[in-house]
Write an enzyme that holds these catalytic residues in place. Structure first.
Site, PDB file in Angstrom:
ATOM      1  N   SER A  34       0.842  -1.195   0.000  1.00  0.00           N
ATOM      2  CA  SER A  34       0.000   0.000   0.000  1.00  0.00           C
ATOM      3  C   SER A  34       0.884   1.256   0.000  1.00  0.00           C
ATOM      4  O   SER A  34       1.770   1.375  -0.852  1.00  0.00           O
ATOM      5  CB  SER A  34      -0.957  -0.036   1.189  1.00  0.00           C
ATOM      6  OG  SER A  34      -1.964   0.937   1.048  1.00  0.00           O
ATOM      7  N   ASP A  87      -9.419  -4.234  -5.823  1.00  0.00           N
ATOM      8  CA  ASP A  87      -8.702  -3.143  -5.162  1.00  0.00           C
ATOM      9  C   ASP A  87      -8.919  -1.840  -5.931  1.00  0.00           C
ATOM     10  O   ASP A  87      -8.704  -1.792  -7.151  1.00  0.00           O
ATOM     11  CB  ASP A  87      -7.208  -3.485  -5.118  1.00  0.00           C
ATOM     12  CG  ASP A  87      -6.423  -2.608  -4.171  1.00  0.00           C
ATOM     13  OD1 ASP A  87      -6.724  -1.408  -4.073  1.00  0.00           O
ATOM     14  OD2 ASP A  87      -5.492  -3.127  -3.533  1.00  0.00           O
ATOM     15  N   HIS A 122      -8.093  -4.662  -1.303  1.00  0.00           N
ATOM     16  CA  HIS A 122      -6.904  -3.961  -0.822  1.00  0.00           C
ATOM     17  C   HIS A 122      -6.471  -4.554   0.514  1.00  0.00           C
ATOM     18  O   HIS A 122      -7.257  -5.170   1.233  1.00  0.00           O
ATOM     19  CB  HIS A 122      -7.225  -2.475  -0.660  1.00  0.00           C
ATOM     20  CG  HIS A 122      -6.031  -1.593  -0.495  1.00  0.00           C
ATOM     21  ND1 HIS A 122      -5.191  -1.275  -1.540  1.00  0.00           N
ATOM     22  CD2 HIS A 122      -5.526  -0.954   0.599  1.00  0.00           C
ATOM     23  CE1 HIS A 122      -4.232  -0.472  -1.111  1.00  0.00           C
ATOM     24  NE2 HIS A 122      -4.406  -0.269   0.186  1.00  0.00           N
TER      25      HIS A 122
END
Length: 291
Positions: free
Chosen positions: A122, A218, A248
């Protein structure tokens, strides 16, 4: 998409030892956790955790980085970089670079070669990709960059941000996180700077080989696909794997939910891709001193 392959993966399934340490840096020390398989194969992966540049810690990512060491057979340095909004860009990036340079010295001491890679998930993957570009600019080699679902566009303009209004993170959440991390300055392609996003790089050619992982659910999936295409057009060896039915933050899904090796498939794949890339480098250059 089929993942690229490089060398023969040699994951280590045994125990992983770890310790906390402080890495010297001008003006302060960078906290980190250092993970070592019982039979390390040589080389280091520097990992930056996720958390929208504002949250998270090496302690909270313990399971992830321990598994990466286990599946790759390499040492892992998990960086407790400084967090926004108290610390704005480039503080977090500089902490990641400090860890990379520490790991490079350790690798040279242990193996005689600067065998180090960078990675993250991320927002940490955004930091890792930016670090890879800075290190390209300064002529410091990397084995590779291993990026799990990095957000790349502060404007969050891609269609995937609007595909599912309930998906996490939303475009609004990410735009707020970007602003707290880097402010509201527009993204201008430049050269030889401390990049806040890889999209600021005028040219990505010559950056370290890239391995990218992202889920099909995502919101950042279009960012990741687009960056993979940019890297490939620039001649950078690039592997992209799209994980089916995956949201995600897949790397931090608790291990007990998975029966196979007690780790999310994305964790396993990334760890084994790290092993494969290091294996290729050491096989091609068994006595190298420079890469």
């Amino acid at each position: 998409m089929k993942p690229g392959t490089a060398g023969r993966p040699a994951p280590v399934q045994g125990p992983v030892r770890w310790r906390e340490t402080l890495l010297p840096s001008p003006g302060h020390q960078v906290p980190a956790r250092v993970y070592r398989p019982d039979t390390p194969l040589g080389g280091w992966l520097v990992w930056a955790h996720g958390g929208s540049w504002q949250y998270g810690s090496a302690a909270q990512w313990h399971e992830v980085t321990s598994d990466l060491a286990r599946f790759s057979g390499r040492g892992v340095v998990s960086v407790d970089y400084r967090l926004a909004p108290a610390h704005r860009h480039p503080d977090a990036l500089q902490d990641v670079l400090t860890a990379v340079r520490w790991a490079r010295r350790e690798a040279v001491r242990e193996t005689g070669a600067p065998l180090v890679a960078v990675g993250g998930d991320s927002s940490g993957a955004t930091l890792a990709a930016s670090a890879a570009l800075v290190l390209r600019d300064t002529g410091e080699p990397l084995v590779g960059q291993f990026l799990a679902y990095p957000p790349l566009d502060p404007g969050c303009r891609a269609p995937s941000y609007r595909a599912d209004p309930e998906a996490y993170p939303s475009a609004e959440q990410l735009r707020t996180a970007w602003h707290r991390y880097r402010g509201g300055a527009p993204v201008h392609p430049r050269t030889g700077v401390l990049y806040s996003t890889p999209l600021e790089a005028r040219d990505v050619s010559g950056v370290a080989p890239a391995v990218l992982a992202v889920g099909d659910q995502d919101p950042v999936v279009d960012d990741v696909r687009g960056y993979a295409d940019t890297l490939r057009r620039a001649g950078v060896p690039t592997s992209l794997r799209l994980f089916h039915d995956t949201p995600h933050a897949a790397l931090v899904i608790p291990s007990q939910q998975w029966s196979t090796d007690r780790a999310h498939p994305m964790r396993q794949w990334l760890g084994r891709m790290v092993a494969a890339h290091f294996s290729t480098v050491t096989t091609d250059n068994p006595h190298q001193e420079e890469m």
